[in-house]
Design a protein around this motif. Structure first.
Motif: not given
Length: 460
Positions: A76, A78-79, A87-88, A90, A92, A126, A128, A131, A134
């Motif tokens: 993933k 998140e950016y 990180f609003e 994301s 995959k 960003y 990467c 969960d 990171w």
């Protein structure tokens, strides 16, 4: 059996010495011999992302993020826009298991996520991973897909894990925002596969401070050949469907082609690769030369590891008149075509090379002859492609020596460690300069290539 007296630890209620029963000496030695097994019995969990790097997939408004873990995890990114909500957004992707072919058969998971619908020239923040873990936080500026964009590049080859002399300067300049993309023209780490690919891991960690911020675009060199280029093919994520061996992309007013010179030298991996790449190059150049395409992207720039020409004194392919890369191979059946005539026929403007651990700029050259635009302004409307060799970024093999008697096409030579900067300014002007790391970042050579027209007709 051995006994010894020990004073009772301070602070205890009882008084007097304590009798401690000791284990037999041979039993103690046996326990000590098992200590490494007790420590190493459980394999570490490696779920933390590392070796983060970017590449441009070739589609406007996109960026690909690639990284490594040593256990399987989700993929993933998140950016979000710089200055906006962190990180609003994301995205995959997926991971592929890469098993190195060394004795240990080390396993690693290569993660790839493609970000799309990016705003041109906007800066994104960003991280990467998943969960379970990171990466650090990085940033990049989405490439501007306008043909009027003037992209800035750093380019070099032959950068190693040991003696990477230019690396610190490149790290700082990249983080200062001096470059829009990096072109690494073959030979990485020295070598990606060594020590069961641990050298490759460490090299990818080294370049993270560059490659996590700007697209890091590559081509294979001879030092990637072990196990049929498997470390190179698995670690990098270039455009197209050829495992990063050859591909093309557009940026600003340039069409950039990356190719493998190594198909001419490692016939054990498939002689047909010479012909497959040649056919691909011909189709790509035909498409790039359609009038509607050449009008938008007039500059055609190639990058490949082993040069067609050079004046180093090391008996490499480029030191001989009948270079395989330039003229092909007549010792195979059917004979394999070289690249010089193809590139000349389709009006390639600039050809970037490495492999020789030096910097060399050539006068415009074709067929071993100089075709300057004029005596006073050789690079203004040149009558042949301009070749640049930039393989002195720094590696354990040090820099090379030059032949004291170069041919007439050799314009400037330096054995300093360093790298090249290039800016495609507009449809008619392209700038190149060489930076010496030995001289603390001094620009030791520079040229403007100016062309009123592009394509084969420019040579006439």
């Amino acid at each position: 059996m051995i006994y010894r007296y020990s004073p009772r630890p301070a602070g205890r209620c009882s008084s007097g010495p304590v009798l401690i029963k000791m284990v037999p000496l041979h039993a103690a030695c046996a326990l000590l011999s098992l200590a490494p097994l007790l420590v190493l019995g459980h394999r570490p969990i490696w779920i933390q992302p590392e070796q983060v790097h970017l590449s441009y997939p070739g589609v406007p408004g996109s960026m690909r993020v690639t990284w490594t873990t040593f256990n399987e995890t989700e993929s993933k990114v998140e950016y979000g826009l710089l200055g906006g909500r962190l990180f609003e957004l994301s995205a995959k992707g997926g991971a592929t298991l890469f098993v190195d072919s060394g004795e240990e058969k080390r396993e690693m998971y290569i993660h790839r996520v493609t970000l799309t619908d990016l705003k041109p020239a906007a800066t994104y923040v960003y991280h990467c991973g998943s969960d379970e873990g990171w990466s650090d936080v990085f940033s990049f500026t989405a490439l501007n897909d306008s043909a009027s964009f003037s992209p800035r590049f750093a380019l070099y080859g032959d950068l190693g894990n040991k003696n990477p002399q230019s690396l610190a300067r490149l790290q700082k300049e990249t983080q200062l925002g001096m470059y829009d993309a990096i072109l690494h023209i073959g030979d990485f780490a020295y070598d990606l596969h060594e020590d069961n690919a641990r050298i490759g891991d460490e090299f990818m960690r080294q370049i993270q401070s560059i490659a996590a911020y700007v697209p890091y675009m590559t081509c294979p060199g001879n030092h990637e050949s072990t196990y049929n280029f498997s470390n190179y093919r698995n670690r990098f994520s270039m455009p197209g469907q050829t495992e990063s061996l050859w591909y093309s992309w557009n940026l600003g007013s340039a069409h950039i082609i990356s190719l493998s010179t190594e198909v001419y030298f490692y016939l054990e991996f498939g002689q047909e690769l010479i012909f497959r790449q040649y056919e691909w190059l011909m189709k790509d150049l035909e498409e790039a030369n359609k009038p509607e395409n050449r009008a938008v992207r007039p500059w055609i720039i190639t990058m490949g590891h082993r040069p067609m020409y050079c004046s180093d004194d090391d008996q490499d392919d480029c030191t001989t008149f009948d270079s395989y890369v330039r003229l092909g191979r007549s010792d195979v059946e059917p004979p394999a075509p070289g690249l010089e005539d193809l590139f000349y026929r389709y009006g390639v403007d600039v050809e970037l090379w490495a492999h020789e651990h030096t910097y060399e700029r050539l006068w415009p050259v074709y067929g071993d002859k100089v075709y300057n635009g004029s005596k006073e302004q050789p690079y203004v409307n040149p009558k042949a492609p301009v070749h640049i060799i930039t393989g002195s970024a720094g590696c354990r093999e040090k820099t090379d020596m030059f032949n004291p008697n170069p041919r007439e096409w050799s314009a400037f030579r330096s054995t300093d460690y360093g790298y090249t900067r290039m800016q495609v300014v507009n449809a008619t002007h392209l700038y190149l300069e060489q930076v010496s790391d030995d001289q603390y970042g001094k620009v030791i050579d520079s040229i403007w290539v100016e062309k009123e027209k592009h394509g084969f007709s420019a040579w006439l």
